[in-house]
Motif scaffolding. Sequence first.
Motif, mmCIF file in Angstrom:
data_model
loop_
_atom_site.group_PDB
_atom_site.id
_atom_site.type_symbol
_atom_site.label_atom_id
_atom_site.label_comp_id
_atom_site.label_asym_id
_atom_site.label_seq_id
_atom_site.Cartn_x
_atom_site.Cartn_y
_atom_site.Cartn_z
ATOM 1 N N PHE A 123 49.680 36.949 56.650
ATOM 2 C CA PHE A 123 48.470 36.437 57.469
ATOM 3 C C PHE A 123 48.401 36.799 58.947
ATOM 4 O O PHE A 123 47.373 37.152 59.363
ATOM 5 N N ASP A 124 49.287 36.081 59.391
ATOM 6 C CA ASP A 124 49.506 36.383 61.091
ATOM 7 C C ASP A 124 49.439 37.868 61.316
ATOM 8 O O ASP A 124 48.479 38.223 62.245
ATOM 9 N N LYS A 125 50.159 38.612 60.670
ATOM 10 C CA LYS A 125 50.112 40.107 61.065
ATOM 11 C C LYS A 125 48.869 40.721 60.677
ATOM 12 O O LYS A 125 48.270 41.639 61.465
ATOM 13 N N ALA A 126 48.182 40.290 59.639
ATOM 14 C CA ALA A 126 46.897 40.828 59.444
ATOM 15 C C ALA A 126 45.787 40.490 60.410
ATOM 16 O O ALA A 126 44.935 41.261 60.885
ATOM 17 N N VAL A 127 45.671 39.223 60.964
ATOM 18 C CA VAL A 127 44.831 38.812 61.711
ATOM 19 C C VAL A 127 45.128 39.380 63.310
ATOM 20 O O VAL A 127 44.289 40.219 63.824
ATOM 21 N N ALA A 132 46.432 42.325 63.604
ATOM 22 C CA ALA A 132 46.192 43.783 63.513
ATOM 23 C C ALA A 132 44.712 44.217 63.851
ATOM 24 O O ALA A 132 44.359 45.291 64.102
ATOM 25 N N LEU A 133 43.829 43.015 63.933
ATOM 26 C CA LEU A 133 42.666 43.348 64.370
ATOM 27 C C LEU A 133 41.912 43.189 65.709
ATOM 28 O O LEU A 133 41.101 42.879 66.285
ATOM 29 N N ASN A 134 43.334 43.966 66.455
ATOM 30 C CA ASN A 134 42.884 43.655 68.047
ATOM 31 C C ASN A 134 42.026 45.258 68.495
ATOM 32 O O ASN A 134 41.496 45.091 69.410
ATOM 33 N N HIS A 178 38.745 47.578 68.299
ATOM 34 C CA HIS A 178 37.535 47.291 68.149
ATOM 35 C C HIS A 178 36.844 47.821 66.779
ATOM 36 O O HIS A 178 36.002 47.251 66.155
ATOM 37 N N TRP A 179 37.310 49.032 66.265
ATOM 38 C CA TRP A 179 36.995 49.590 65.120
ATOM 39 C C TRP A 179 37.466 48.779 64.051
ATOM 40 O O TRP A 179 36.496 48.493 63.112
ATOM 41 N N LEU A 180 38.696 47.919 63.996
ATOM 42 C CA LEU A 180 38.941 47.194 63.041
ATOM 43 C C LEU A 180 38.034 45.861 62.718
ATOM 44 O O LEU A 180 37.799 45.342 61.814
ATOM 45 N N ARG A 181 37.973 45.471 64.184
ATOM 46 C CA ARG A 181 36.750 44.030 64.190
ATOM 47 C C ARG A 181 35.569 44.592 63.793
ATOM 48 O O ARG A 181 34.866 43.504 62.996
ATOM 49 N N PHE A 182 35.019 45.492 64.141
ATOM 50 C CA PHE A 182 33.701 46.117 63.597
ATOM 51 C C PHE A 182 33.674 46.023 61.952
ATOM 52 O O PHE A 182 32.793 45.566 61.524
ATOM 53 N N LEU A 183 34.682 46.662 61.490
ATOM 54 C CA LEU A 183 34.771 46.727 59.834
ATOM 55 C C LEU A 183 34.846 45.417 59.548
ATOM 56 O O LEU A 183 34.268 45.087 58.390
ATOM 57 N N ALA A 184 35.749 44.460 59.896
ATOM 58 C CA ALA A 184 35.857 43.217 59.321
ATOM 59 C C ALA A 184 34.399 42.506 59.328
ATOM 60 O O ALA A 184 34.150 41.823 58.477
#
Length: 156
Positions: free
Chosen positions: A70-74, A76-78, A80-86
């Motif tokens: 879970f820590d790696k998954a969170v 990994a959202l550094n 901008h595109w991945l945060r946008f998708l999440a």
Amino acid sequence: MGVVEELKYGNWSLYGQLVALLSGVLLIILGGVTLFAHIIYSILAIVFGAVCILIELPFVLKICPTGPVFDKAVTALNNHWLRFLAYLVFAIVMWSSLAQSSTVLAIGAATTTLAAGCYLIAAIKKQSQMTTSLLGGSGVENQSHHGFDTRYAVPV
């Protein structure tokens, strides 16, 4: 740099961080308020709210007992595109709660959509990640426009 100066800076990742934190708090509160009326969407709202807070405040990961996956998954959202998708996925799920009946969860859906929009604009403009001084950050850019971490870089 104060909060007012940071808001004048024009970095959309900073706006996204603040809106996402607001969204996380609202999702937790509104999910608790509507828990008995819409059980599934309320639980999802609480989970999404907690994930929003964990994404935007990485020091909370050190406080909460989470697993390494879970820590790696969170962390990994550094990007901008991945945060946008999440946040887009969170918003779509929350907007779909309106198909069942209109509730106050639409407020959480709207703020999550705004956070996704802020991160989309930051990604399109290729802006670097900023942390607000309001949350204990330095209010400076953490990455160059190339995506490299520049907090500990030695000036040449």
